[in-house]
Design a protein around this motif. Sequence first.
Motif, PDB file in Angstrom:
ATOM      1  N   PHE A  25      53.512  40.125  36.295  1.00  0.00           N
ATOM      2  CA  PHE A  25      52.326  39.445  35.780  1.00  0.00           C
ATOM      3  C   PHE A  25      51.379  39.080  36.916  1.00  0.00           C
ATOM      4  CE2 PHE A  25      50.156  35.628  34.049  1.00  0.00           C
ATOM      5  CZ  PHE A  25      49.481  36.272  33.015  1.00  0.00           C
ATOM      6  N   ASN A  26      51.928  38.616  38.032  1.00  0.00           N
ATOM      7  CA  ASN A  26      51.088  38.293  39.182  1.00  0.00           C
ATOM      8  C   ASN A  26      50.407  39.552  39.721  1.00  0.00           C
ATOM      9  OD1 ASN A  26      49.938  36.576  41.045  1.00  0.00           O
ATOM     10  ND2 ASN A  26      51.582  36.859  42.517  1.00  0.00           N
ATOM     11  N   GLY A  27      51.091  40.680  39.690  1.00  0.00           N
ATOM     12  CA  GLY A  27      50.480  41.938  40.112  1.00  0.00           C
ATOM     13  C   GLY A  27      49.321  42.346  39.219  1.00  0.00           C
ATOM     14  N   LEU A  28      49.481  42.149  37.912  1.00  0.00           N
ATOM     15  CA  LEU A  28      48.378  42.440  36.987  1.00  0.00           C
ATOM     16  C   LEU A  28      47.191  41.520  37.228  1.00  0.00           C
ATOM     17  CD1 LEU A  28      50.350  43.037  33.678  1.00  0.00           C
ATOM     18  CD2 LEU A  28      49.104  44.736  35.026  1.00  0.00           C
ATOM     19  N   LEU A  29      47.457  40.237  37.470  1.00  0.00           N
ATOM     20  CA  LEU A  29      46.365  39.306  37.763  1.00  0.00           C
ATOM     21  C   LEU A  29      45.650  39.689  39.049  1.00  0.00           C
ATOM     22  CD1 LEU A  29      47.932  35.852  36.855  1.00  0.00           C
ATOM     23  CD2 LEU A  29      46.091  37.036  35.669  1.00  0.00           C
ATOM     24  N   PHE A  30      46.411  40.036  40.073  1.00  0.00           N
ATOM     25  CA  PHE A  30      45.795  40.408  41.333  1.00  0.00           C
ATOM     26  C   PHE A  30      45.000  41.704  41.203  1.00  0.00           C
ATOM     27  CE2 PHE A  30      45.632  42.253  45.563  1.00  0.00           C
ATOM     28  CZ  PHE A  30      45.065  41.193  46.260  1.00  0.00           C
ATOM     29  N   ALA A  31      45.507  42.644  40.420  1.00  0.00           N
ATOM     30  CA  ALA A  31      44.781  43.907  40.222  1.00  0.00           C
ATOM     31  C   ALA A  31      43.457  43.663  39.510  1.00  0.00           C
ATOM     32  CB  ALA A  31      45.642  44.881  39.427  1.00  0.00           C
ATOM     33  N   SER A  32      43.454  42.790  38.516  1.00  0.00           N
ATOM     34  CA  SER A  32      42.199  42.512  37.815  1.00  0.00           C
ATOM     35  C   SER A  32      41.222  41.775  38.724  1.00  0.00           C
ATOM     36  CB  SER A  32      42.456  41.732  36.532  1.00  0.00           C
ATOM     37  OG  SER A  32      42.967  40.460  36.817  1.00  0.00           O
ATOM     38  N   TRP A  33      41.737  40.887  39.571  1.00  0.00           N
ATOM     39  CA  TRP A  33      40.875  40.158  40.506  1.00  0.00           C
ATOM     40  C   TRP A  33      40.309  41.109  41.558  1.00  0.00           C
ATOM     41  CZ3 TRP A  33      37.767  36.675  42.149  1.00  0.00           C
ATOM     42  CH2 TRP A  33      37.667  36.335  43.481  1.00  0.00           C
ATOM     43  N   SER A  34      41.139  41.985  42.103  1.00  0.00           N
ATOM     44  CA  SER A  34      40.651  42.879  43.149  1.00  0.00           C
ATOM     45  C   SER A  34      39.660  43.897  42.599  1.00  0.00           C
ATOM     46  CB  SER A  34      41.815  43.585  43.851  1.00  0.00           C
ATOM     47  OG  SER A  34      42.535  44.371  42.939  1.00  0.00           O
ATOM     48  N   ALA A  35      39.771  44.252  41.337  1.00  0.00           N
ATOM     49  CA  ALA A  35      38.792  45.161  40.741  1.00  0.00           C
ATOM     50  C   ALA A  35      37.433  44.492  40.599  1.00  0.00           C
ATOM     51  CB  ALA A  35      39.289  45.633  39.380  1.00  0.00           C
ATOM     52  N   ARG A  36      37.411  43.164  40.527  1.00  0.00           N
ATOM     53  CA  ARG A  36      36.158  42.422  40.378  1.00  0.00           C
ATOM     54  C   ARG A  36      35.542  41.994  41.709  1.00  0.00           C
ATOM     55  NH1 ARG A  36      33.124  42.217  36.681  1.00  0.00           N
ATOM     56  NH2 ARG A  36      32.699  40.011  36.859  1.00  0.00           N
ATOM     57  N   LEU A  37      36.195  42.288  42.831  1.00  0.00           N
ATOM     58  CA  LEU A  37      35.688  41.843  44.128  1.00  0.00           C
ATOM     59  C   LEU A  37      34.267  42.312  44.436  1.00  0.00           C
ATOM     60  CD1 LEU A  37      38.745  41.923  46.515  1.00  0.00           C
ATOM     61  CD2 LEU A  37      37.438  39.963  45.742  1.00  0.00           C
ATOM     62  N   PRO A  38      33.894  43.550  44.170  1.00  0.00           N
ATOM     63  CA  PRO A  38      32.501  43.922  44.428  1.00  0.00           C
ATOM     64  C   PRO A  38      31.501  43.110  43.606  1.00  0.00           C
ATOM     65  CG  PRO A  38      33.841  45.888  44.186  1.00  0.00           C
ATOM     66  CD  PRO A  38      34.696  44.715  43.800  1.00  0.00           C
ATOM     67  N   ALA A  39      31.846  42.812  42.365  1.00  0.00           N
ATOM     68  CA  ALA A  39      30.949  42.001  41.539  1.00  0.00           C
ATOM     69  C   ALA A  39      30.858  40.573  42.063  1.00  0.00           C
ATOM     70  CB  ALA A  39      31.424  41.999  40.087  1.00  0.00           C
ATOM     71  N   VAL A  40      31.982  40.012  42.490  1.00  0.00           N
ATOM     72  CA  VAL A  40      31.974  38.652  43.038  1.00  0.00           C
ATOM     73  C   VAL A  40      31.150  38.611  44.320  1.00  0.00           C
ATOM     74  CG1 VAL A  40      33.442  36.873  44.080  1.00  0.00           C
ATOM     75  CG2 VAL A  40      34.151  37.990  41.971  1.00  0.00           C
TER      76      VAL A  40
END
Length: 99
Positions: A25-40
Amino acid sequence: MTATSAAAALAVDRARVATFSVFGFNGLLFASWSARLPAVAGIFHLSPGGLGLLLLMTGLGSVVGLPWRAVWRAGSAPQQPSGWPVHCSARRCSWWPSA
């Protein structure tokens, strides 16, 4: 196999499944966060160095925010039910739509 060893084997199996689930679950959360890094980075107008500093501070903040005294006194198991909702709400911004 005695009843004690069967209970111990069941406890080990449950612990293995729980550990796998938490890390997955933590891996899924981190993957979703890292996919949003350019937008952030775009939303907050961050340079690559600023983005790196942001990522460093989130890691340091998670270590500083740990309830060390409570974990030393009671162990980590009682902290899990309260920790996961806080963790998930802190990572909620990874699911925000792009602006």
